[in-house]
Enzyme design. Structure first.
Site, PDB file in Angstrom:
ATOM      1  N   ASP A   1      43.129 -55.658 -10.959  1.00 25.68           N
ATOM      2  CA  ASP A   1      43.415 -56.608 -12.028  1.00 25.68           C
ATOM      3  C   ASP A   1      44.806 -57.230 -11.876  1.00 25.68           C
ATOM      4  O   ASP A   1      45.140 -58.171 -12.590  1.00 25.68           O
ATOM      5  CB  ASP A   1      43.235 -55.972 -13.407  1.00 25.68           C
ATOM      6  CG  ASP A   1      44.194 -54.827 -13.701  1.00 25.68           C
ATOM      7  OD1 ASP A   1      44.884 -54.366 -12.769  1.00 25.68           O
ATOM      8  OD2 ASP A   1      44.239 -54.384 -14.864  1.00 25.68           O
TER       9      ASP A   1
ATOM     10  N   ASP B   1      42.623 -51.104  -9.154  1.00 27.25           N
ATOM     11  CA  ASP B   1      41.457 -51.645  -9.862  1.00 27.25           C
ATOM     12  C   ASP B   1      41.413 -53.168  -9.817  1.00 27.25           C
ATOM     13  O   ASP B   1      40.563 -53.790 -10.456  1.00 27.25           O
ATOM     14  CB  ASP B   1      41.402 -51.140 -11.301  1.00 27.25           C
ATOM     15  CG  ASP B   1      42.504 -51.717 -12.185  1.00 27.25           C
ATOM     16  OD1 ASP B   1      43.607 -51.979 -11.667  1.00 27.25           O
ATOM     17  OD2 ASP B   1      42.277 -51.885 -13.394  1.00 27.25           O
TER      18      ASP B   1
ATOM     19  N   ASP C   1      46.287 -54.139  -6.944  1.00 29.24           N
ATOM     20  CA  ASP C   1      46.439 -52.730  -7.284  1.00 29.24           C
ATOM     21  C   ASP C   1      45.048 -52.081  -7.220  1.00 29.24           C
ATOM     22  O   ASP C   1      44.061 -52.766  -6.959  1.00 29.24           O
ATOM     23  CB  ASP C   1      47.118 -52.573  -8.644  1.00 29.24           C
ATOM     24  CG  ASP C   1      46.294 -53.118  -9.794  1.00 29.24           C
ATOM     25  OD1 ASP C   1      45.400 -53.953  -9.549  1.00 29.24           O
ATOM     26  OD2 ASP C   1      46.524 -52.712 -10.950  1.00 29.24           O
TER      27      ASP C   1
ATOM     28  N   SER D   1      44.196 -47.734 -13.270  1.00 25.72           N
ATOM     29  CA  SER D   1      44.909 -48.853 -12.669  1.00 25.72           C
ATOM     30  C   SER D   1      45.797 -48.387 -11.518  1.00 25.72           C
ATOM     31  O   SER D   1      45.299 -47.886 -10.521  1.00 25.72           O
ATOM     32  CB  SER D   1      45.708 -49.591 -13.746  1.00 25.72           C
ATOM     33  OG  SER D   1      46.250 -50.788 -13.255  1.00 25.72           O
TER      34      SER D   1
END
Length: 546
Positions: free
Chosen positions: A294, A292, A290, A144
């Protein structure tokens, strides 16, 4: 554990490690007989918990590496059993593609069916794919918004949500029973999912989101060197928006994140390039994902010029009301976490819908109950639904960005901005001002000492407000599972929650002040800002941290 024990265990690890880079790293440490480095890597191991693993890349069980990943995949295979179906995705971090291939090989070798995405796509695409394909589980290789040296391993179950107890414990116990990874049977020939097979269905599912009819909007966007740009651009094009203007230096995936200290839009300086782009093009809206994708960060123009990033609670309040205006039914449910703003309770009551609080983390929000149409956490995570339900049972930075754009475009059509909508909510529900106080540490013992200090010597007053109640969340509160945290309710409607981060070496404190709007919203905001600063100062002193 003695030095001889560490050396013996390290040599056993070295003998089974298939990665030449970590083999060379460990061989060098053994050659130098660096006891401190061995202890750091082998005295502990990364704990497999709710959602999976996350840690620094390197050799040993206390690092993310191919041995750790293969053992984890083997543990997951034992819990699922032969014949199960697992979807595997990965982002652009160092080793993500290798860890995904190792996972597929171990799972296939254990007799499971595996579908691996052939592109570096956002985490919400993987979460969507699990339900869309009717899979039994999913694995997303990502850390992340962690620093470049980290990677992680998120596990989803058949409902498309992150795993929760007791599944995490079952997998952890199965991992402990795995032997040498060089003795694991490895398979081949897993299925590959291309763009048309999985990204297109995900984008089609987003078409049901409440976006409204307005489309006139100039948007500045950054994926922060992550994997969000391509999918987000396609989502906006399908919805009829002009393509967002992207920060060129951050547009392409880069696992070293060269332009930011931390690839997290909440961190100071992370949004500087996006805000600069917004100013240069006169953007109506600033969006960021961010790495990734999500999470979604939102910025809006200020009347006096410049831009302001909204807090996760501010965006959560706006999106909650937006979703409730565009959905129907008496059984609707909205959910947030115990560290997020209490504003959601006021909004839910006004719309006559159910609302619940969960522990921190989207894995818990997704378990809130039937009828869930919106969930959010203050850390920039949102799951936006419609009358057809939630397209993704996890936080989704692409879907949230699309919904925010629709909301901002509707406001612009009326000559207003997101700040005007926030003022409307403050007048309607009272100003719910929130802030966060974080302490990043190098030694986790500092966090344990601070939590112990609060438990042994709880404050009687903070910022001139009496502590009316103190709850130790480790004991379980209001039917919630036990978790390491403390919650204080203060006079005048203020609230403080203190908890260690589950993903970073941080102690996090969540503060909320509720101020009635008696004259002007600006006056209420000024009073709230003063109160929050006083609360931060007193809380830091109570913790013994600075």
């Amino acid at each position: 554990m003695t030095t001889d024990d560490l050396v013996r265990i390290a040599r056993e690890w070295l003998a089974q490690d298939p990665d030449p880079l970590t083999r060379a790293e460990l061989a060098d440490i053994l050659g130098r007989r660096d006891t401190a480095a061995l202890a750091d890597r082998f005295r502990d191991r990364l704990e497999f918990g709710t959602a999976g693993l996350r840690g620094e890349l390197g050799a040993g069980p206390n690092r993310m590496n191919r041995v750790t990943v293969m053992r984890t995949a083997a543990g997951l295979a034992r819990v699922l059993g032969p014949g199960g179906h697992v979807v595997v995705g990965f982002d652009a971090r160092h080793m993500s593609d290798v860890f995904a291939a190792d996972t597929a090989a171990v799972l296939t070798g254990a007799g499971l069916r595996v579908s691996v995405m052939d592109g570096r796509w956002p985490t919400p695409v993987l979460a969507f794919a699990v339900r869309h394909l009717g899979a039994d589980a999913g694995v997303m290789v990502t850390a992340s918004h962690n620093p470049p040296r980290d990677n992680g391993y998120k596990v989803y179950w058949g409902d498309g949500a992150q795993i929760v107890p007791p599944i995490d414990r079952e997998i952890s116990q199965a991992i402990d029973a795995v032997g040498r990874v060089d003795e694991l049977p490895l398979g081949h020939g897993w299925e590959t999912l291309d763009h048309d097979a999985i990204v297109v269905p995900y984008l089609e599912a987003l078409a049901a989101l409440p976006v409204g009819a307005a489309r006139e909007l100039v948007i500045a966007y950054t994926p922060l060197h992550g994997v969000g740009y391509g999918v987000l651009a396609e989502a906006f094009e399908r919805a009829g928006f002009a393509a967002p203007r992207v920060v060129g230096r951050q547009a392409e995936p880069d696992p070293d994140f060269p332009t930011v200290a931390f690839p997290n839009p909440e961190e100071p300086g992370a949004m500087d390039l996006a805000l600069g782009l917004a100013a240069s093009i006169g953007a109506d809206l600033v969006l960021a994902n961010d790495p990734d994708a999500d999470r979604c960060a939102v910025g809006t123009p200020l009347p006096e010029g410049g831009y302001r990033m909204l807090t996760g609670d501010e965006v959560g309040g706006l999106l909650a009301e937006h979703v409730l205006r565009h959905t129907s039914g008496d059984d609707r449910l909205v959910a947030t976490t115990i560290v997020s703003s209490s504003l959601l309770a006021e909004i839910a009551a006004a719309y006559g819908v159910r609302r619940t609080e969960t522990l921190t983390g989207f894995k818990w929000i997704m378990k809130a109950g039937p009828g869930l149409v919106f969930g959010y956490e203050e850390a920039l995570g949102y799951s936006v639904g419609s009358d057809e339900g939630l397209p993704v049972c996890d936080k989704d930075g692409i879907g949230a960005a699309l919904a925010v754009a629709g909301l901002a475009a509707e406001a612009k059509r009326s000559g207003r901005t997101l700040l005007d909508l926030l003022d409307d909510q403050a007048r309607r529900y009272g100003l719910h001002a929130t802030a966060q106080l974080s302490f990043r540490v190098t030694d986790l013992a500092e966090i344990r000492r601070a939590m112990t200090r609060l438990r042994v010597e709880p404050p009687a007053e903070l910022a001139g407000r009496v502590v009316e109640s103190a709850e130790d969340l480790a004991e379980g509160v209001a039917g919630l599972p036990p978790t390491d945290g403390l919650r204080y309710r203060l006079s005048g409607g203020a609230r403080v929650v203190v908890r260690p981060s589950g993903t970073e070496p941080k102690l996090k404190c969540y503060l909320e002040i509720v101020v009635p709007v008696e004259d002007s919203v600006a006056g209420a905001r000024a009073r709230a800002a003063e109160d929050l600063e006083a609360l931060k100062k007193d809380l830091a002193a109570a913790l013994g941290l600075h």
